[in-house]
Design an enzyme around this catalytic site. Structure first.
Site, PDB file in Angstrom:
ATOM      1  N   ASP A   1       0.858  -1.190   0.000  1.00 49.23           N
ATOM      2  CA  ASP A   1       0.000   0.000   0.000  1.00 49.23           C
ATOM      3  C   ASP A   1       0.897   1.244   0.000  1.00 49.23           C
ATOM      4  OD1 ASP A   1      -1.769   2.186   0.982  1.00 49.23           O
ATOM      5  OD2 ASP A   1      -3.196   0.568   1.273  1.00 49.23           O
TER       6      ASP A   1
ATOM      7  N   ASN B   1     -12.729  -3.403   3.201  1.00 52.12           N
ATOM      8  CA  ASN B   1     -13.848  -2.461   3.178  1.00 52.12           C
ATOM      9  C   ASN B   1     -14.760  -2.730   1.982  1.00 52.12           C
ATOM     10  OD1 ASN B   1     -12.605  -1.146   5.385  1.00 52.12           O
ATOM     11  ND2 ASN B   1     -11.343   0.081   4.020  1.00 52.12           N
TER      12      ASN B   1
ATOM     13  N   HIS C   1      -6.534  -5.625   3.133  1.00 48.14           N
ATOM     14  CA  HIS C   1      -5.369  -4.977   3.726  1.00 48.14           C
ATOM     15  C   HIS C   1      -4.747  -5.962   4.721  1.00 48.14           C
ATOM     16  CE1 HIS C   1      -6.537  -0.698   2.697  1.00 48.14           C
ATOM     17  NE2 HIS C   1      -7.721  -1.285   2.576  1.00 48.14           N
TER      18      HIS C   1
ATOM     19  N   HIS D   1     -10.140  -5.750  -2.373  1.00 45.66           N
ATOM     20  CA  HIS D   1      -8.789  -5.887  -1.827  1.00 45.66           C
ATOM     21  C   HIS D   1      -8.839  -6.098  -0.324  1.00 45.66           C
ATOM     22  CE1 HIS D   1      -9.863  -1.605  -1.849  1.00 45.66           C
ATOM     23  NE2 HIS D   1      -9.182  -1.510  -0.725  1.00 45.66           N
TER      24      HIS D   1
ATOM     25  N   GLN E   1     -14.499   2.122   1.688  1.00 45.48           N
ATOM     26  CA  GLN E   1     -13.847   1.663   0.451  1.00 45.48           C
ATOM     27  C   GLN E   1     -13.611   2.851  -0.475  1.00 45.48           C
ATOM     28  OE1 GLN E   1     -15.964  -1.441  -1.728  1.00 45.48           O
ATOM     29  NE2 GLN E   1     -14.168  -1.894  -2.977  1.00 45.48           N
TER      30      GLN E   1
HETATM   31  P1  AMP Z   1      -9.739   1.203   0.669  1.00 43.29           P
HETATM   32  O1  AMP Z   1     -10.052   2.406   1.506  1.00 43.29           O
HETATM   33  O2  AMP Z   1      -9.961  -0.081   1.430  1.00 43.29           O
HETATM   34  O3  AMP Z   1     -10.433   1.225  -0.674  1.00 43.29           O
HETATM   35  O4  AMP Z   1      -8.178   1.256   0.447  1.00 43.29           O
HETATM   36  C1  AMP Z   1      -7.563   1.613  -0.750  1.00 43.29           C
HETATM   37  C2  AMP Z   1      -6.076   1.606  -0.468  1.00 43.29           C
HETATM   38  O5  AMP Z   1      -5.396   1.613  -1.702  1.00 43.29           O
HETATM   39  C3  AMP Z   1      -5.582   2.802   0.332  1.00 43.29           C
HETATM   40  O6  AMP Z   1      -4.980   2.325   1.553  1.00 43.29           O
HETATM   41  C4  AMP Z   1      -4.552   3.456  -0.583  1.00 43.29           C
HETATM   42  O7  AMP Z   1      -3.422   3.930   0.115  1.00 43.29           O
HETATM   43  C5  AMP Z   1      -4.193   2.323  -1.523  1.00 43.29           C
HETATM   44  N1  AMP Z   1      -3.770   2.717  -2.854  1.00 43.29           N
HETATM   45  C6  AMP Z   1      -4.438   3.512  -3.732  1.00 43.29           C
HETATM   46  N2  AMP Z   1      -3.754   3.600  -4.895  1.00 43.29           N
HETATM   47  C7  AMP Z   1      -2.640   2.837  -4.747  1.00 43.29           C
HETATM   48  C8  AMP Z   1      -1.539   2.528  -5.611  1.00 43.29           C
HETATM   49  N3  AMP Z   1      -1.460   3.022  -6.867  1.00 43.29           N
HETATM   50  N4  AMP Z   1      -0.573   1.710  -5.135  1.00 43.29           N
HETATM   51  C9  AMP Z   1      -0.651   1.227  -3.875  1.00 43.29           C
HETATM   52  N5  AMP Z   1      -1.666   1.469  -3.028  1.00 43.29           N
HETATM   53  C10 AMP Z   1      -2.643   2.277  -3.454  1.00 43.29           C
END
Ligand code: AMP
Ligand code: ZN
Length: 138
Positions: free
Chosen positions: A31, A87, A102, A100, A94
Site C-alpha cells: 500500500d 472495506n 489490507h 482488496h 472503500q
Molecule cells: P480502501 O479504503 O480499502 O479502498 O483502500 C484503498 C487503499 O489503496 C488505500 O490504503 C490506498 O493507500 C491504496 N492505494 C491507492 N492507490 C494505490 C496505488 N497506486 N498503489 C498502492 N496502493 C494504493
C-alpha cells in the site's frame, strides 16, 4: 479488466506497484500509504468490486496468500500481530472499487485503536436482530 480501474492496471503491469506475491488468481503489493511499513494489499486478478460480488471460490487462495504474507511480514518487519481489513462500499471506507484485503503489521503498544464499539438497547433488541438475520439466511 475494468477500463478505469487502477488495481486492474496494477495487476496487468500498466501501472507500477511494489509487488510482494503473485499466484494464478491473486496479486499482492505494498500500500502506498501504509499504516505500518509492509502494509500489503491482496487483490484478485479478475475484477470485482467487493466481497458481495466476488466468486467465493477464491476464498481458499486468499487465505493461503494471507498466511504466507503474514508469516513473511512477521519475519521481515518483526511485527507481533496482523490485522486483516477489508472495506465494502463507500460507507465502509472503500475508496478503490476493486476488491482488496489490507494486511497490516502490528506491534505491541503501537497505539493504533480500531473502531469504538457500542451496545444494544436491550437483549430483546439483540435477539430480534439475530432472528431477522436467521430468517434472511434460512
Ligand atoms: P480502501 O479504503 O480499502 O479502498 O483502500 C484503498 C487503499 O489503496 C488505500 O490504503 C490506498 O493507500 C491504496 N492505494 C491507492 N492507490 C494505490 C496505488 N497506486 N498503489 C498502492 N496502493 C494504493
Ligand atoms: Zn479492477
Amino acid at each position: 479488466m475494468s477500463d478505469d480501474c487502477i488495481f486492474c492496471m496494477i495487476c496487468e503491469g500498466k501501472l507500477p506497484s511494489s509487488k510482494v506475491y503473485e499466484s494464478d488468481t491473486l496479486y499482492a503489493f505494498l500500500d502506498l500509504n501504509p499504516v505500518h511499513k509492509g502494509h500489503t494489499l491482496v487483490i484478485p486478478k479478475k475484477h470485482c468490486e467487493n466481497i458481495l460480488d466476488c466468486d467465493p471460490a477464491i476464498g481458499q487462495d486468499v487465505l493461503t496468500a494471507m498466511q504466507r504474507i503474514g508469516e513473511a511480514l512477521k519475519k521481515v518487519t518483526g511485527c507481533t500481530g496482523i490485522n486483516v481489513m477489508q472495506n465494502n462500499g463507500r460507507s465502509a471506507g472503500q475508496m478503490v472499487f476493486h476488491l482488496h484485503w489490507h494486511i497490516i503489521p502490528r506491534f505491541d503498544e503501537d497505539g493504533l485503536k480500531l473502531w469504538p464499539q457500542g451496545k444494544y438497547d436491550s437483549m430483546d433488541e439483540m435477539n430480534a436482530t439475530a432472528e431477522k438475520l436467521r430468517k434472511e439466511l434460512a
